[in-house]
Design an enzyme around this catalytic site. Structure first.
Site, PDB file in Angstrom:
ATOM      1  N   GLY A 217       0.820  -1.196   0.000  1.00 55.26           N
ATOM      2  CA  GLY A 217       0.000   0.000   0.000  1.00 55.26           C
ATOM      3  C   GLY A 217       0.857   1.250   0.000  1.00 55.26           C
ATOM      4  O   GLY A 217       2.075   1.204  -0.150  1.00 55.26           O
ATOM      5  N   GLY A 220       4.448   5.516   4.727  1.00 53.94           N
ATOM      6  CA  GLY A 220       5.796   5.310   5.228  1.00 53.94           C
ATOM      7  C   GLY A 220       6.104   3.873   5.562  1.00 53.94           C
ATOM      8  O   GLY A 220       7.202   3.376   5.296  1.00 53.94           O
ATOM      9  N   GLU A 242      -2.027  -2.855  -6.416  1.00 54.69           N
ATOM     10  CA  GLU A 242      -2.933  -1.804  -6.868  1.00 54.69           C
ATOM     11  C   GLU A 242      -2.118  -0.619  -7.375  1.00 54.69           C
ATOM     12  O   GLU A 242      -2.266  -0.177  -8.508  1.00 54.69           O
ATOM     13  CB  GLU A 242      -3.822  -1.396  -5.690  1.00 54.69           C
ATOM     14  N   ILE A 317      -5.950   3.280  10.046  1.00 49.36           N
ATOM     15  CA  ILE A 317      -5.971   4.381  11.010  1.00 49.36           C
ATOM     16  C   ILE A 317      -6.081   3.847  12.429  1.00 49.36           C
ATOM     17  O   ILE A 317      -5.311   4.211  13.317  1.00 49.36           O
ATOM     18  CB  ILE A 317      -7.129   5.345  10.697  1.00 49.36           C
ATOM     19  N   GLY A 340      -8.140  -0.391  -1.761  1.00 54.81           N
ATOM     20  CA  GLY A 340      -8.069  -1.810  -2.087  1.00 54.81           C
ATOM     21  C   GLY A 340      -7.781  -2.713  -0.914  1.00 54.81           C
ATOM     22  O   GLY A 340      -7.599  -3.921  -1.099  1.00 54.81           O
TER      23      GLY A 340
END
Length: 443
Positions: A217, A220, A242, A317, A340
């Site tokens: 993804g 960082g 993705e 999150i 995704g």
């Protein structure tokens, strides 16, 4: 057919092209680094002539759209996003962007079966000798937009890299108007990993093996994993992702990625869009190793599940003690979108030897206060991006909590064990109050 002559007939100014938009229309702006710039500015100048024009885009990287900010009342232009970039988040905070909930791999079929497109504004590369314009590194659902659009206007930009794949180009015969532009492709530098990101990445690295197929993804932490992979001795890795990012270029150049052991799309690095720096755009330009494919292929859990030893690495999150994962909002404030992560969590579970990881630092700060990302319950209004029954393994700097097959009290125990030590006693207390803690649980 003389494509050059047809090009000249269809070439108009941006101001002329946007005259195709009528009050009440739905207008698509493209996605990611392929979201129109000059056509947006031209459309914004027609504010006082138009009413109730609905605009759609996805993760716009090309600056704040002019049409959204020239109409703070939203009487003329109503801007909507499938996934919010930083620009769109600012608009959303001002009430100028509406989020559209999705399951990302379904989006092409949303267009084909459920929604209308009156006008499509799409950035493309210059036309080739066969009369085709390439969509560049944002294949995603672009062809589905064009299939549904009543009018198609192309914004031709010579700075867009030409990418190979499927559903990656449109022929001039399908196009109504062409405008020419020349602006740099938006660069998306990866967030610099901090020490905690690197610690989480080191935990993930222990789970990787030669020949596994990776999805990373944005952020960082996944970037830290990518850097560590590039500097490791892993070999014959595959990429099915993705978003194609800078660290993947490093992995190839340092010999980590060959794709030789992939079950499908062998030797190909598969993605649906790219976002990085010039290094990435130069690498993917006319590179036969890269295959940019529509999102209903790249993110389809049934396709992902065909890849043995598939490893999915994404951010979130926060997570609650029931295993509900929020990757997109802070309470009712929309930050990004579903993206995704759910697609790859499901696909990794179907993969033989597959592993799915949702990563986060154990805490975050607001001002001088520190908060736990592992919460008793999600903040009211927060989106449940990944249902608790679908939740893969959760990773913090304190370890991995595998939630598959675990009862609520087992989940609470596993999650609290990877929470920051300063918050564990309070989490245990809250778990007890909620009835999901057993006295025999480990402390």
């Amino acid at each position: 057919m003389n494509y050059t002559e047809e090009y000249k007939r269809k070439l108009v100014t941006p101001e002329e092209a946007v005259k195709v938009v009528k009050s009440g229309d739905w207008v698509d702006y493209g996605s990611f680094t392929g979201s129109v710039v000059v056509l947006d500015k031209a459309l914004a100048t027609r504010r006082d002539e138009l009413w109730d024009v609905k605009i759609r885009s996805c993760t716009r990287f090309t600056g704040i759209p002019e049409a959204a900010i020239v109409d703070p009342t939203r009487e003329h232009f109503i801007y909507n996003g499938w996934q919010l970039s930083g620009y769109e988040r600012k608009l959303s905070d001002q009430g100028l962007c509406s989020y559209i909930p999705i399951v990302y791999y379904e989006v092409p079929e949303y267009y084909r079966n459920y929604i209308d497109v009156d006008v499509a504004f799409i950035p493309v590369t210059p036309m080739d000798k066969h009369g085709f314009f390439n969509f560049g590194p944002q294949v995603s659902h672009t062809m589905a937009i064009c299939e549904k659009a009543k009018k198609i206007v192309l914004e031709v930009n010579p700075n867009i890299p030409r990418c190979f794949g499927q559903e990656e180009a449109i022929h001039i015969s399908k196009v109504d108007y062409i405008v020419e532009a020349d602006y740099p492709i938006a660069e998306i530098p990866a967030a610099k990993p901090n020490d905690i990101d690197k610690k989480v990445a080191s935990i993930i690295m222990e789970q990787l093996e030669d020949g596994c197929c990776l999805q990373l993804g944005i952020g960082g932490m996944p970037n830290a994993v990518g850097e560590m992979i590039a500097n490791s001795d892993l070999k014959d890795l595959g990429i099915h992702t993705e978003m194609f990012v800078d660290s993947m270029v490093d992995m190839v150049e340092k010999g980590r990625v060959t794709g030789a052991r992939k079950n499908i799309d062998r030797y190909k690095m598969v993605a649906t869009f790219a976002g990085g720096t010039k290094k990435t755009y130069d690498f993917i330009d006319e590179n036969p190793m890269c295959a940019f494919l529509p999102v209903n292929y790249t993110n389809n859990p049934n396709v992902i599940g065909q890849l043995d030893n598939f490893v999915s690495i994404n951010n979130c999150i926060d997570v609650d003690l029931f295993g509900q994962i929020n990757s997109e909002s802070s309470g009712i404030r929309q930050i990004s979108g579903t993206g995704g992560s759910i697609c790859f969590a499901l696909g990794a579970f179907q993969s033989r030897g597959g592993k799915g990881f949702i990563c986060m630092t154990s805490t975050f700060s607001k001002g001088d206060k520190i908060f736990s990302r592992i919460r008793p319950t999600l903040e009211p209004g927060s989106a449940v991006t990944i249902h608790r029954g679908m939740a893969p393994s959760i990773v913090t700097e304190y370890g991995i909590a595998n939630l598959k097959g675990k009862a609520l009290w087992q989940r609470a125990e596993a999650l609290i064990s990877i929470a920051h030590p300063d918050f564990r006693e309070e989490l245990i207390k809250r778990a007890q109050e909620m009835g999901i803690w057993r006295k025999s649980n480990k402390r």
